[in-house]
Design an enzyme around this catalytic site. Structure first.
Site, PDB file in Angstrom:
ATOM      1  CG  ASP A  57     -55.323  -8.697  44.780  1.00  0.00           C
ATOM      2  OD1 ASP A  57     -54.251  -7.940  45.189  1.00  0.00           O
ATOM      3  OD2 ASP A  57     -54.830  -9.678  44.422  1.00  0.00           O
ATOM      4  CG  ASP A  58     -57.789  -7.706  40.815  1.00  0.00           C
ATOM      5  OD1 ASP A  58     -57.427  -8.488  40.063  1.00  0.00           O
ATOM      6  OD2 ASP A  58     -59.169  -8.619  40.449  1.00  0.00           O
ATOM      7  CG  HIS A 108     -53.047  -8.391  41.239  1.00  0.00           C
ATOM      8  ND1 HIS A 108     -51.965  -9.740  41.016  1.00  0.00           N
ATOM      9  CD2 HIS A 108     -54.352  -8.195  40.318  1.00  0.00           C
ATOM     10  CE1 HIS A 108     -53.282  -9.990  41.149  1.00  0.00           C
ATOM     11  NE2 HIS A 108     -54.580  -9.874  40.775  1.00  0.00           N
ATOM     12  CG  HIS A 112     -56.566 -10.199  36.520  1.00  0.00           C
ATOM     13  ND1 HIS A 112     -56.993 -11.341  37.195  1.00  0.00           N
ATOM     14  CD2 HIS A 112     -56.721 -10.066  38.324  1.00  0.00           C
ATOM     15  CE1 HIS A 112     -57.697 -11.351  37.522  1.00  0.00           C
ATOM     16  NE2 HIS A 112     -56.247 -10.756  38.344  1.00  0.00           N
ATOM     17  CG  HIS A 204     -60.330  -8.710  44.631  1.00  0.00           C
ATOM     18  ND1 HIS A 204     -61.140  -9.504  45.803  1.00  0.00           N
ATOM     19  CD2 HIS A 204     -59.468  -9.089  43.687  1.00  0.00           C
ATOM     20  CE1 HIS A 204     -60.108 -11.042  45.508  1.00  0.00           C
ATOM     21  NE2 HIS A 204     -59.367 -10.324  44.345  1.00  0.00           N
TER      22      HIS A 204
END
Length: 252
Positions: A57-58, A108, A112, A204
């Site tokens: 993620d991210d 995603h 965020h 991540h």
């Protein structure tokens, strides 16, 4: 990979026409059983096959993501990257490389933001901007969505579905908490001690001022391969589901 992505995209699009908290249990208005039975959220895929889906993620990040891609290539492993739209716009070449090397791209959100109390208009904007960023970078839109922090409710799940995306979380026993920088050994231990067939592992590829995820992955990949595990994408993992169609049914 592109063929698999296109097939899933078509199936989801037919079912869902386009309209314009990390930890043990993400927040939700209904329990896991409700969404799992309806095929609206994917946590893992119980299977007798030794397959695991690594997710990151991210990102993308010009340092960590590139090193992770190098490791995955070295071990002939595939993964799914849940990207942040604003970062995709900064590093479109990295996202393009992810797809070209057989990995899968998931949405995603764009900035965020906290999703536990996100408004409808903000949610639409976050999903749409990220879809457009992914399309610009790769030529395809994502069919997978992971809400920041794992926060979900009826509105988030339904809106994701309206965009033609399946909401994907992770196996609760496979949250590495690598964003907290717990140390390489703890990340490695979390994954190796809990590895089960059909797991979705949460990691991540953008953790500021940390190389722990990369270092841990260099240990995790060869060890799990020694145990006979194959690393596949989320869409590939779904093909091991006994009733794959349940993730593509229209729920009313």
């Amino acid at each position: 990979m592109k063929k698999c992505l296109i097939i899933l995209w078509v199936a989801l699009s037919l079912c869902y026409p386009m309209n314009a908290n990390a930890g043990q249990g993400p927040s939700a208005s209904r329990g896991r059983d409700y969404y799992e039975e309806r095929g609206e959220i994917l946590w893992e895929v119980p299977t007798h096959s030794k397959v695991i889906a690594l997710t990151f993620d991210d990102g993308p990040d010009e340092q960590s993501t590139m090193k992770i891609l190098d490791l995955l290539k070295q071990h002939e492993a595939k993964a799914t990257f849940f990207v942040v739209g604003s970062r995709v716009e900064q590093h479109p070449d990295i996202v393009s490389r992810e797809l070209q090397e057989g990995h899968e791209i998931g949405n995603h959100s764009y900035t965020h933001p906290p999703f536990h109390n996100i408004s409808g208009n903000k949610l639409l904007s976050e999903l749409n901007q990220t879809q457009e960023a992914i399309l610009d970078a790769t030529g395809v839109k994502s069919v997978l969505f992971r809400p920041p922090g794992g926060s979900y409710n009826e509105s988030i799940v339904r809106t994701s579905k309206d965009f033609g995306m399946l909401t994907v979380l992770w196996s609760w026993h496979q949250d590495t908490l690598d964003w907290r920088k717990p140390g390489v050994n703890r990340i490695v231990k979390k994954v190796l001690d809990n590895a089960r067939n059909g797991d979705i592992v949460l990691m991540h590829d953008f953790v500021p001022n940390s190389t722990q995820t990369v270092e841990a992955l260099a240990i995790i990949l060869p060890e799990l391969q020694k145990r006979g595990f194959e690393f596949i994408t989320i869409s590939e993992l779904m093909s091991y589901q006994e009733n794959t169609n349940k993730f593509m049914e229209v729920n009313h």
